[in-house]
Write a protein that holds these residues in place. Structure first.
Motif, PDB file in Angstrom:
ATOM      1  N   SER A 108       0.841  -1.189   0.000  1.00 35.93           N
ATOM      2  CA  SER A 108       0.000   0.000   0.000  1.00 35.93           C
ATOM      3  C   SER A 108       0.878   1.241   0.000  1.00 35.93           C
ATOM      4  O   SER A 108       2.067   1.175   0.334  1.00 35.93           O
ATOM      5  N   TRP A 111       2.784  -6.993  10.864  1.00 35.87           N
ATOM      6  CA  TRP A 111       1.608  -7.846  10.958  1.00 35.87           C
ATOM      7  C   TRP A 111       1.935  -9.249  10.455  1.00 35.87           C
ATOM      8  O   TRP A 111       2.491  -9.419   9.376  1.00 35.87           O
ATOM      9  N   ILE A 120       3.540  -8.420   6.856  1.00 34.75           N
ATOM     10  CA  ILE A 120       3.302  -7.058   6.368  1.00 34.75           C
ATOM     11  C   ILE A 120       4.004  -6.077   7.300  1.00 34.75           C
ATOM     12  O   ILE A 120       3.894  -6.182   8.530  1.00 34.75           O
ATOM     13  N   ILE A 121       4.723  -5.139   6.721  1.00 35.81           N
ATOM     14  CA  ILE A 121       5.425  -4.120   7.493  1.00 35.81           C
ATOM     15  C   ILE A 121       4.948  -2.749   7.037  1.00 35.81           C
ATOM     16  O   ILE A 121       5.013  -2.417   5.859  1.00 35.81           O
ATOM     17  N   ASP A 122       4.453  -1.951   7.994  1.00 36.55           N
ATOM     18  CA  ASP A 122       3.996  -0.598   7.714  1.00 36.55           C
ATOM     19  C   ASP A 122       5.066   0.409   8.118  1.00 36.55           C
ATOM     20  O   ASP A 122       5.681   0.278   9.186  1.00 36.55           O
ATOM     21  N   THR A 123       5.284   1.420   7.291  1.00 33.53           N
ATOM     22  CA  THR A 123       6.203   2.497   7.638  1.00 33.53           C
ATOM     23  C   THR A 123       5.520   3.843   7.436  1.00 33.53           C
ATOM     24  O   THR A 123       4.566   3.972   6.659  1.00 33.53           O
ATOM     25  N   ARG A 125       2.927   7.186   3.870  1.00 28.56           N
ATOM     26  CA  ARG A 125       2.519   5.952   4.531  1.00 28.56           C
ATOM     27  C   ARG A 125       2.723   4.819   3.538  1.00 28.56           C
ATOM     28  O   ARG A 125       2.348   4.953   2.363  1.00 28.56           O
ATOM     29  N   SER A 126       3.297   3.725   3.982  1.00 25.22           N
ATOM     30  CA  SER A 126       3.584   2.642   3.046  1.00 25.22           C
ATOM     31  C   SER A 126       3.564   1.310   3.774  1.00 25.22           C
ATOM     32  O   SER A 126       3.777   1.239   4.987  1.00 25.22           O
ATOM     33  N   SER A 127       3.299   0.249   3.018  1.00 20.46           N
ATOM     34  CA  SER A 127       3.442  -1.100   3.566  1.00 20.46           C
ATOM     35  C   SER A 127       4.071  -1.993   2.515  1.00 20.46           C
ATOM     36  O   SER A 127       3.905  -1.778   1.313  1.00 20.46           O
ATOM     37  N   SER A 179      -4.083  -5.402  11.264  1.00 18.39           N
ATOM     38  CA  SER A 179      -3.639  -4.613  10.124  1.00 18.39           C
ATOM     39  C   SER A 179      -4.180  -3.206  10.287  1.00 18.39           C
ATOM     40  O   SER A 179      -5.087  -2.952  11.079  1.00 18.39           O
ATOM     41  N   GLY A 218      -4.700   0.843   8.087  1.00 21.95           N
ATOM     42  CA  GLY A 218      -4.843   1.459   6.776  1.00 21.95           C
ATOM     43  C   GLY A 218      -6.289   1.828   6.491  1.00 21.95           C
ATOM     44  O   GLY A 218      -7.223   1.301   7.096  1.00 21.95           O
ATOM     45  N   ARG A 245      -4.299   0.682  -1.980  1.00 24.08           N
ATOM     46  CA  ARG A 245      -3.856  -0.676  -1.688  1.00 24.08           C
ATOM     47  C   ARG A 245      -3.625  -1.393  -3.012  1.00 24.08           C
ATOM     48  O   ARG A 245      -4.499  -1.406  -3.871  1.00 24.08           O
TER      49      ARG A 245
END
Length: 293
Positions: free
Chosen positions: A88, A113, A122-125, A142-144, A159, A161, A245
């Motif tokens: 995403s 996640w 899943i890694i969100d930054t 924002r990114s995943s 999760s 978003g 997404r």
């Protein structure tokens, strides 16, 4: 050591990123600007010296200015880069991005996640880009990323978003863009040199695709172009935020159809479809939300 579930909250070092008018021009053509009619449309984005036309930058250019900056992902552990996909992307723009400038970017790991053993991780930054001249935040990212088959590392199962659902009605706007067969080779010159998008061996042997795929952020840029022109009349000052997404890969040469549902009050839901009306039709961006004024 595998993925490190304790990396949530880890930050990267502040990183300065600068860009010139040439970078802005290259990004514009990398997301297809001007391709339909090179000398009659989008000249404000694709040229910097056309008579009585002010050079402008696309709002989505912030995603390449900030790409890979900060290094927070270095704390995430040992990642299998051959299994990594962009999950995403979001941007909030506080004022129009200038065609040249400099920002200091600080990123952090916002979440990790775990979808279970043998399933995805899943890694969100998140990142903030501060204008080095004014000291103001110019844009936020924002990114995943999704690491296929890397679940079971001990992270949380949730999760985050924006989650929206497109109405079961005809869209208010529909824009069709044709990507070129060499689109990824042009787009990668903006800074994402992942061989997944250029090396047939890497794409087939390591990532399991039939050929190199288009950068998710290139599809994001094509989609952002459509949103800018339909919702904001081409004015970057009216474009506030965009969250997407990625649901399926795009291949260079695919046709993209961007469908937009506008609530008339500065909020629109969108979806991007590749190869619509063919046997290869697939939704490639879903749950999209754009805020504008």
């Amino acid at each position: 050591m595998g993925i490190n579930p304790d990396a949530v909250g880890a930050t990267g070092k502040p990183t300065t990123r600068s860009w010139t008018f040439r970078d802005s021009l290259l990004y514009a053509v990398g997301i297809g600007a001007g391709a339909e009619d090179p000398f009659a449309s989008e000249l404000e984005f694709t040229t910097h010296n056309s008579k009585e036309i002010e050079h402008r930058a696309f709002p989505t250019q912030g995603v390449v200015i900030g790409f890979g900056a900060g290094g927070a992902m270095a704390h995430a552990g040992d990642l299998d880069w051959g299994k990594l996909l962009h999950g995403s992307q979001g941007i909030t723009v506080h004022r129009p991005i200038p065609t040249e400038g400099s920002v200091e970017i600080t990123d952090r790991i916002a979440g990790m996640w775990d979808k279970g053993e043998g399933r995805n991780a899943i890694i969100d930054t998140e990142a903030a880009a501060v204008d080095t001249d004014s000291g103001d935040v110019l844009f936020e990212l924002r990114s995943s990323v999704v690491i296929r088959g890397s679940g079971g590392f001990g992270g949380g199962a949730g999760s985050t978003g924006v989650m929206v659902t497109a109405p079961d009605t005809d869209p208010d706007y529909e824009v069709v863009y044709q990507t070129r067969s060499d689109q990824a080779l042009t787009y990668r010159l903006s800074g994402d040199y992942n061989p997944l998008h250029s090396d047939p061996w890497f794409a087939t042997e390591l990532a399991g695709f039939p050929k190199p795929i288009l950068h998710g952020l290139c599809t994001y840029g094509f989609t952002g172009r459509a949103l800018l022109h339909t919702l904001c009349e081409g004015d970057p000052a009216r474009f506030h935020s965009m969250d997407s997404r990625f649901s399926s890969p795009v291949f260079p040469g695919d046709e993209l159809t961007i469908r937009v549902w506008d609530d008339g009050d500065g909020r629109a839901i969108y979806r991007t479809i590749a190869q619509r009306g063919t046997d290869e039709e697939r939704v490639v961006i879903d749950n999209g939300l754009c805020i504008y004024n």
